[in-house]
Structure formats: structure tokens, C-alpha cells
Scaffold this motif. Structure first.
Motif, PDB file in Angstrom:
ATOM      1  N   MET A  13       0.844  -1.197   0.000  1.00  0.00           N
ATOM      2  CA  MET A  13       0.000   0.000   0.000  1.00  0.00           C
ATOM      3  C   MET A  13       0.881   1.250   0.000  1.00  0.00           C
ATOM      4  O   MET A  13       1.671   1.439   0.906  1.00  0.00           O
ATOM      5  N   ASN A  14       0.774   2.042  -1.009  1.00  0.00           N
ATOM      6  CA  ASN A  14       1.632   3.226  -1.025  1.00  0.00           C
ATOM      7  C   ASN A  14       0.924   4.434  -0.398  1.00  0.00           C
ATOM      8  O   ASN A  14      -0.210   4.357   0.051  1.00  0.00           O
ATOM      9  N   ARG A  23     -10.052  -1.158  -7.672  1.00  0.00           N
ATOM     10  CA  ARG A  23      -8.751  -1.548  -7.108  1.00  0.00           C
ATOM     11  C   ARG A  23      -8.304  -2.924  -7.570  1.00  0.00           C
ATOM     12  O   ARG A  23      -7.161  -3.310  -7.338  1.00  0.00           O
ATOM     13  N   LEU A  58      -7.331  -1.763 -13.223  1.00  0.00           N
ATOM     14  CA  LEU A  58      -6.044  -1.506 -13.882  1.00  0.00           C
ATOM     15  C   LEU A  58      -6.190  -1.599 -15.402  1.00  0.00           C
ATOM     16  O   LEU A  58      -5.739  -0.713 -16.135  1.00  0.00           O
ATOM     17  N   VAL A  59      -6.858  -2.653 -15.851  1.00  0.00           N
ATOM     18  CA  VAL A  59      -7.050  -2.824 -17.299  1.00  0.00           C
ATOM     19  C   VAL A  59      -7.885  -1.662 -17.847  1.00  0.00           C
ATOM     20  O   VAL A  59      -7.589  -1.115 -18.915  1.00  0.00           O
ATOM     21  N   ARG A  74      -8.095   1.408 -16.670  1.00  0.00           N
ATOM     22  CA  ARG A  74      -7.289   2.638 -16.744  1.00  0.00           C
ATOM     23  C   ARG A  74      -6.347   2.583 -17.937  1.00  0.00           C
ATOM     24  O   ARG A  74      -6.098   3.589 -18.599  1.00  0.00           O
ATOM     25  N   ALA A  75      -5.837   1.386 -18.203  1.00  0.00           N
ATOM     26  CA  ALA A  75      -4.966   1.230 -19.370  1.00  0.00           C
ATOM     27  C   ALA A  75      -5.757   1.456 -20.657  1.00  0.00           C
ATOM     28  O   ALA A  75      -5.263   2.082 -21.595  1.00  0.00           O
ATOM     29  N   GLU A 122      -6.149   4.981 -21.470  1.00  0.00           N
ATOM     30  CA  GLU A 122      -4.951   5.612 -22.011  1.00  0.00           C
ATOM     31  C   GLU A 122      -4.664   5.176 -23.441  1.00  0.00           C
ATOM     32  O   GLU A 122      -4.338   6.004 -24.289  1.00  0.00           O
ATOM     33  N   ASP A 123      -4.745   3.881 -23.716  1.00  0.00           N
ATOM     34  CA  ASP A 123      -4.399   3.386 -25.052  1.00  0.00           C
ATOM     35  C   ASP A 123      -5.062   2.020 -25.250  1.00  0.00           C
ATOM     36  O   ASP A 123      -4.469   0.984 -24.967  1.00  0.00           O
ATOM     37  N   ARG A 160      -3.288  -0.708 -27.495  1.00  0.00           N
ATOM     38  CA  ARG A 160      -2.141  -1.402 -26.898  1.00  0.00           C
ATOM     39  C   ARG A 160      -2.607  -2.519 -25.967  1.00  0.00           C
ATOM     40  O   ARG A 160      -1.977  -3.568 -25.872  1.00  0.00           O
ATOM     41  N   VAL A 161      -3.719  -2.281 -25.258  1.00  0.00           N
ATOM     42  CA  VAL A 161      -4.232  -3.279 -24.316  1.00  0.00           C
ATOM     43  C   VAL A 161      -4.619  -4.556 -25.058  1.00  0.00           C
ATOM     44  O   VAL A 161      -4.443  -5.660 -24.558  1.00  0.00           O
ATOM     45  N   ALA A 209       4.883  17.359 -13.679  1.00  0.00           N
ATOM     46  CA  ALA A 209       4.967  16.173 -14.521  1.00  0.00           C
ATOM     47  C   ALA A 209       3.692  15.342 -14.414  1.00  0.00           C
ATOM     48  O   ALA A 209       3.358  14.622 -15.330  1.00  0.00           O
ATOM     49  N   GLN A 210       2.987  15.470 -13.280  1.00  0.00           N
ATOM     50  CA  GLN A 210       1.794  14.635 -13.107  1.00  0.00           C
ATOM     51  C   GLN A 210       0.550  15.087 -13.794  1.00  0.00           C
ATOM     52  O   GLN A 210       0.196  15.973 -14.194  1.00  0.00           O
ATOM     53  N   PHE A 239       2.244   2.479 -20.560  1.00  0.00           N
ATOM     54  CA  PHE A 239       1.120   3.271 -20.087  1.00  0.00           C
ATOM     55  C   PHE A 239       1.654   4.304 -19.108  1.00  0.00           C
ATOM     56  O   PHE A 239       2.023   3.976 -17.986  1.00  0.00           O
ATOM     57  N   LEU A 259       0.229   4.807 -15.554  1.00  0.00           N
ATOM     58  CA  LEU A 259       0.340   3.702 -14.601  1.00  0.00           C
ATOM     59  C   LEU A 259       1.766   3.634 -14.056  1.00  0.00           C
ATOM     60  O   LEU A 259       2.700   4.119 -14.683  1.00  0.00           O
ATOM     61  N   LEU A 289      -0.098  -5.530 -15.925  1.00  0.00           N
ATOM     62  CA  LEU A 289      -0.942  -5.520 -17.118  1.00  0.00           C
ATOM     63  C   LEU A 289      -0.390  -6.478 -18.166  1.00  0.00           C
ATOM     64  O   LEU A 289      -1.133  -7.190 -18.840  1.00  0.00           O
ATOM     65  N   PHE A 336      -5.640  -8.318  -6.727  1.00  0.00           N
ATOM     66  CA  PHE A 336      -5.628  -7.005  -6.089  1.00  0.00           C
ATOM     67  C   PHE A 336      -4.234  -6.437  -5.893  1.00  0.00           C
ATOM     68  O   PHE A 336      -4.062  -5.266  -5.688  1.00  0.00           O
ATOM     69  N   ARG A 337      -3.236  -7.296  -5.905  1.00  0.00           N
ATOM     70  CA  ARG A 337      -1.886  -6.769  -5.756  1.00  0.00           C
ATOM     71  C   ARG A 337      -0.923  -7.634  -6.547  1.00  0.00           C
ATOM     72  O   ARG A 337      -1.206  -8.783  -6.883  1.00  0.00           O
ATOM     73  N   ASP A 380       7.113   1.898  -7.940  1.00  0.00           N
ATOM     74  CA  ASP A 380       5.980   2.793  -7.735  1.00  0.00           C
ATOM     75  C   ASP A 380       6.084   4.091  -8.528  1.00  0.00           C
ATOM     76  O   ASP A 380       5.289   5.001  -8.351  1.00  0.00           O
ATOM     77  N   ARG A 393       5.609   6.498 -11.600  1.00  0.00           N
ATOM     78  CA  ARG A 393       4.732   6.574 -12.772  1.00  0.00           C
ATOM     79  C   ARG A 393       5.590   6.432 -14.023  1.00  0.00           C
ATOM     80  O   ARG A 393       6.647   7.047 -14.135  1.00  0.00           O
ATOM     81  N   ASN A 451       7.128   9.351 -15.751  1.00  0.00           N
ATOM     82  CA  ASN A 451       8.268  10.063 -15.166  1.00  0.00           C
ATOM     83  C   ASN A 451       9.601   9.385 -15.451  1.00  0.00           C
ATOM     84  O   ASN A 451      10.634   9.835 -14.958  1.00  0.00           O
TER      85      ASN A 451
END
Lengths: 365, 242
Positions: free
Chosen positions: A1-2, A213, A218-219, A221-222, A225-226, A229-230, A364-365, B90, B93, B101, B116-117, B138, B140, B143
Motif C-alpha cells: 500500500m503506497n 482496485r 487496472l485494465v 485505466r490502461a 490511455e491506449d 495497446r491493451v 509532470a503529473q 502506459f 500507470l 498488465l 488485487f496486488r 511505484d 509513474r 516520469n
């Protein structure tokens, strides 16, 4: 968990505590106020449903009100039948006025509450699934999805108004019976009802968050974006998109059922363009990347609408409009984006990084 | 033994035949280099194999299965992976999310709902160590530096673990040292994986290639070892002489 997730979890806990304890206490357990807030919470559900498809997968559904409205009508049809139980053949009053002599076959299932609750979720989901197959197999994306869903919404509303014999037309469905929820006669001005709606909101948020989560999120969100590519990783993009689109529709239908309970009628305005665009605005204000953010956005905007229209009878819409424009211009990621930026900055300062470095990372974000 | 056979593959864009009656056998475990001047149809051939472009006529048989008309995600499930010319990780991500992925052995929704992880052990750890991104899980992907982005994409290909890997100019924009490292990775992949590389960097080709195919105007011009190709007068005329 970050770190960012930790801030997210903290936010979720604060939100849940606020609606479970803070709000009822602040409102002094007043039945009328609780009913009003239960309305905001049901709208928060549909907002988080939109954030699920728009924020996660980038599918902007401008017809979210369609699935919401179907949920509302499903619930209202059940309550109308209960209210009409004393009439000859159990026929709702407006059907009699429109020369309908016997109950149409598609009204029959709504005599059962269990079937009603299932259909309130399943009908919107099935409809979205059918639309999703058509759109996403054909690889329709972005603004075209928005146009198609909006066109569908308009057509559906016209149809509901047109078929007055079966839907009550412009008047909608009024004169509903109170809900008898498996032995509990629901008083919509009670604390119990408030907690029913709050519980539904929390459940919807938990379901949505589990999806976001998980690897499905994740898929998605990918894909946002693109998407091409997925596909080269072996994911059936259309199926993922259809899944999130239908899930979002089912949650919107759920919200619609609660909304019909709160207001005690169903109206074709629920399936209107104005309402559908309002949902988009709530989500944009709260932040589409977060389900809870979207829910907070819906609650805050509706609160503001209520308070402003009391204070500025003439100009409240104008004030609200200016606020939205400011949001879109200066906070494109909504309140959630603002908070996230703030948390990120605090965390970096604590780690002792120079402010210059922090700013570079932020840009950058 | 052949992993893939291409029979009389043709694709027509308007009046242009980008690939013209191309027949090719790809052997299991080999590293095949596609060379040729600009517009020779090298990238288009990769597009046809991975499904980005549909063939006008001809046939592609992968492990005995006709995949000519399969959708791209189904070809990926058959075991065909693709790296594009422009680094396409990506950016929104994190490094680890990109790897997760790419780990797409079970690409269905019901399977994905249960993940989940991503534990950093086993193959994931190994792959991250190979490309030197183990301390940046972690971060991105947006970056990362250009070189790191290339490495991440190679890591994703390794994690995807495809039987056939298609690479379009994998060393574009890399420093000499990075190119050498990439060559080492490719050499370690040979055998377990079959690789088709489109590459202009002849030094890199000399390091990795076993068999080289030279294309010109959509057709196969010459085939052989790198030494044989470099001595071939026809190849010199259309490509290497420039």
C-alpha cells in the motif's frame, strides 16, 4: 500500500463516518432534513456510478439518467400497483383514464417486491450491456459514446412521455403506496430510511472500489490511455468496457429506485437531458478519478443548490453556473485532484525534498 | 520445426501493395531479423502478424492454427507479443502496474476481478532486475527517462512471456551501451522464445541475428546469414549500399 492509497483510505473513512454519524447529528435527527439529505445520498450513488465508467475507463455516459430513470420507474411501478390493489383488476388510476381495461403484461412482474428489486438492477444492466456490445465491439470511443448515449436518453424520454397509457406520460407515476420492505413499512422521513439510503451508498462505493482496485480497474485505466495497446496483451477490450458500462448502469438503477422512494413519485424529468448533464457536473466538481470524490461532489452541489436557491431566489442559477465554470477552468480534476495535490505536497515536505523538486514532480503529473 | 508459416501474404492499401506475395517460415526458438529500405514492408509484416492490419489475401499459420482472420487480442492469447517503434508503455500507470498488465496469462474479467496486488517475487522480481527497474516499482511510467521507458517495455514483453515476440526497432534512441545490454537480453531470450526484429542498426543485427531476411518493395529479396547477406550484391544495390 503506497502513500496515496493511504490518503485515499483515510478519506473514505472520514466520508463514511460523516454520513453515518456527522450528518444525522448535525441535522438534529429532523425527519424533513434527513429526507432531503437522503435524496442527496441517492444522487451521490448515481454520481459515483458515472465516475466508475467515466473516471476509470474514460467512457463518458451522457445518458446515465436513462438507467437511473428506469430504476426509478421500476420502483414506482411496484408502489403504484400496491396503491392500486383496491381498484377493479388492480388497475392503476391513470390507465383507467386512458381507456386501458386490463393490466398490461409487462406491469405484472412488478407486483412482487423481490422481482422489482432484481429488475431495478437487471433492466438497466441488460440495456447497457446491449448498447455496450453494439458500441464497444464497433470500437466506438470518446465523444461518439457521449453522443450515442445522449441520443438514446432523448429517445427514451420521448417514448416514456408518448406512451401515456402505460407510463403516466408527462405526469409520471404519482400516488404511490409506501414501501413495505419485507415487513418493514418504510417511513421516508425517518432515521431508519436515511440509514437505508446511506447503507446503499456505502455498499455501492465498496462494490465500485473493489472493481477499481482490482486488476479490472487496472485494465480499464490502461484502456482509457491506449485501448489498442491493451488488445495486444490479449485483453478483450470490448468485454471490459461493456462490463464496467453495465455495472455502472446497474448502480445507477439502484440509485433511481431509492430516488423514487425519497420523492414518492417517478417523473420523465428523471430521464431528462438536464438531469443527465447535472450528474456529469457533480462528478466533475468532486473529481471523476475517485468514486467517493464524485459522491461528495453530488452532495455538495445539491446542498449548494438548495441553500443558494433559498438565499438568492433570482440569481442562484447564475451563481452556480459561474462556480462550475471556475471549477472546470481551475480544477479540472475536481476537489479530489486538489486534495490529492495537497496530500502529495505535505508528504514530500515531510520527506525533506526541496520545494523545487516537488513542483517539478507535480507539473509532470 | 516451424512455429509460424506465412503463405503468399499480400496487403493492398489503395494502389500500393505494402506486402506483396510474401512467404516465410519462422522456426521455433530462432531470432529472425527483417532488414530493408524504408517502405519495404517490414513493419507492415509485423502488423499483419499481430493483427493490427488485415491481410488482403494469403494465410498466416501459427502453431498449426490459421490466425489470418483472428482479432488482435485472440492472437495475443495464442502467444504473439508486439513491441512498437514508439515506446508505448502506459504513462499514467506505475512501473509495477505496467508489468501486471503485461502478465496476461488469464485475461478474462472474472480472473482479473480476483487480483488485487502484484507480489514482487518470482518472475516479476526477475524481470524487474533484468531491466534494472526494481527500485522504481511505484514510479509513474510517465516520469521515466527515455531509456528507462524502453527498458520497461522490454520488461513488459518478458512478463507477457509470448512464444513469438515481434519487435519494431527496439534499440531506437538507445545509447551504445544500452544497445549492447539489449543485445544481451535478446540473446538470452533465444531458444525459449521466437523473436522477429525489424532493425536498422547493423551493429546490433550482427550481435543478435541468426537468420536475416531482406525485404524490398513488399517482397522477399534475400535470405541467409548476416555474412551472406552483407556479401549479396542485390542487397547492396537496394539497401546496404546507401
Amino acid at each position: 500500500m503506497n502513500r496515496n492509497n493511504r490518503a485515499d483510505y483515510l478519506g473514505h473513512i472520514v466520508f463514511i463516518l460523516a454520513i453515518l454519524l456527522g450528518v444525522p447529528a448535525l441535522l438534529g435527527f429532523d425527519g424533513f432534513e434527513l429526507n432531503t439529505f437522503a435524496r442527496y445520498l441517492s444522487l451521490a450513488i448515481v454520481a459515483s456510478a458515472l465516475a466508475l465508467s467515466w473516471g476509470t475507463a474514460g467512457i463518458l455516459n451522457l445518458g446515465q439518467a436513462a438507467t437511473f430513470g428506469i430504476g426509478a420507474y421500476v420502483m414506482a411501478m411496484h408502489l403504484k400497483l400496491v396503491a392500486s390493489a383496491g381498484n377493479p383488476d388492480g388497475l392503476p388510476d391513470f390507465m383507467g383514464w386512458n381507456n386501458v381495461t386490463s393490466l398490461p403484461w409487462f406491469w405484472l412482474p412488478f407486483q412482487s417486491l423481490t422481482v422489482t428489486l432484481i429488475l431495478g438492477l437487471a433492466l438497466p444492466a441488460l440495456l447497457a450491456w446491449a448498447m455496450g456490445i453494439f458500441m464497444f465491439r464497433a470500437r466506438i470511443t470518446g465523444v461518439f459514446v457521449a453522443i450515442i448515449t445522449l441520443a438514446f436518453l432523448v429517445a427514451l424520454q420521448l417514448w416514456f412521455i408518448e406512451e401515456q397509457r402505460f407510463t403516466g406520460g408527462q405526469n409520471g407515476l404519482t400516488g404511490l403506496a409506501p414501501l413495505d420492505l419485507f415487513g418493514w413499512s418504510v417511513d421516508t422521513y425517518s432515521l431508519g430510511f436515511y440509514y437505508l439510503v446511506a447503507g446503499c451508498l456505502i455498499a455501492a462505493l465498496v462494490i465500485g472500489s473493489l472493481i477499481v482496485r482490482s486488476k479490472v480497474g487496472l485494465v480499464l485505466r490502461a484502456i482509457r490511455e491506449d485501448s489498442q495497446r491493451v488488445r495486444y496483451f490479449g485483453y478483450d477490450v470490448a468485454r471490459y468496457e461493456t462490463f464496467v458500462f453495465s455495472t455502472s448502469a446497474a448502480i445507477a438503477g439502484w440509485a433511481g429506485m431509492l430516488y423514487a422512494l425519497v420523492l414518492e413519485f417517478a417523473s420523465p424529468t428523471y430521464i431528462g437531458v438536464a438531469f443527465s448533464l447535472a450528474i456529469v457536473i457533480w462528478v466533475a466538481v468532486g473529481g471523476r478519478e475517485s468514486l467517493v470524490g464524485a459522491a461528495v461532489g453530488a452532495i455538495l452541489v445539491n446542498l449548494a443548490e438548495g441553500r443558494l436557491s433559498d438565499m438568492f431566489v433570482e440569481s442562484w442559477l447564475l451563481i452556480l453556473g459561474v462556480m462550475f465554470i471556475l471549477f472546470v477552468l481551475f480544477l479540472p480534476r475536481g476537489l479530489y485532484g486538489l486534495l490529492r495535490q495537497g496530500f502529495g505536497r505535505i508528504a514530500r515536505l515531510r520527506e525533506g525534498q526541496g520545494p523545487k523538486d516537488a513542483r517539478a514532480q507535480e507539473s509532470a503529473q | 520445426m516451424n512455429l509460424m508459416q506465412i503463405h503468399n501474404l499480400t496487403v493492398q492499401f489503395g494502389g500500393l501493395r505494402a506486402v506483396n506475395d510474401l512467404s516465410l517460415d519462422v522456426r521455433r526458438g530462432e531470432l529472425l531479423c527483417l532488414l530493408g529500405p524504408n517502405g519495404a514492408g517490414k513493419s507492415t509484416t509485423l502488423d499483419l502478424i499481430c493483427g493490427k492490419t488485415r491481410a488482403t489475401s494469403g494465410q498466416i499459420v501459427f502453431e498449426g492454427q490459421d490466425i489470418t482472420w483472428l482479432k488482435e487480442y485472440k492472437r495475443a492469447r495464442c502467444g504473439i507479443g508486439r513491441k512498437f517503434q514508439v515506446p508505448s508503455v502506459f504513462r499514467e500507470l506505475t512501473v509495477l502496474e505496467n508489468i501486471e498488465l503485461a502478465r496476461s496469462r488469464n485475461p478474462g474479467i472474472l480472473d482479473s476481478l480476483r487480483v488485487f496486488r502484484t507480489p514482487i517475487r518470482g518472475r516479476v522480481r526477475e524481470v524487474l532486475q533484468i531491466v534494472g527497474l526494481i527500485d522504481m516499482v511505484d514510479t509513474r511510467a510517465g516520469n521515466l527517462s527515455h531509456g528507462q521507458t524502453q527498458w520497461l517495455e522490454i520488461a513488459m514483453l518478458l512478463a507477457q512471456d509470448s512464444k513469438l515476440i515481434l519487435m519494431d526497432e527496439p534499440t531506437a534512441g538507445m545509447t551504445i551501451q544500452e544497445t549492447l545490454q539489449t543485445a544481451a537480453i535478446f540473446n538470452s531470450l533465444k531458444g525459449d522464445h521466437t523473436i522477429i526484429v525489424v532493425e536498422h542498426d547493423m551493429q546490433f543485427v550482427r550481435q543478435v541475428a541468426e537468420r536475416v531476411i531482406v525485404m524490398n518493395q513488399g517482397s522477399l529479396l534475400a535470405e541467409g546469414t548476416i555474412a551472406g547477406i552483407e556479401a549479396d550484391p542485390r542487397v547492396k544495390a537496394v539497401y546496404l549500399g546507401h
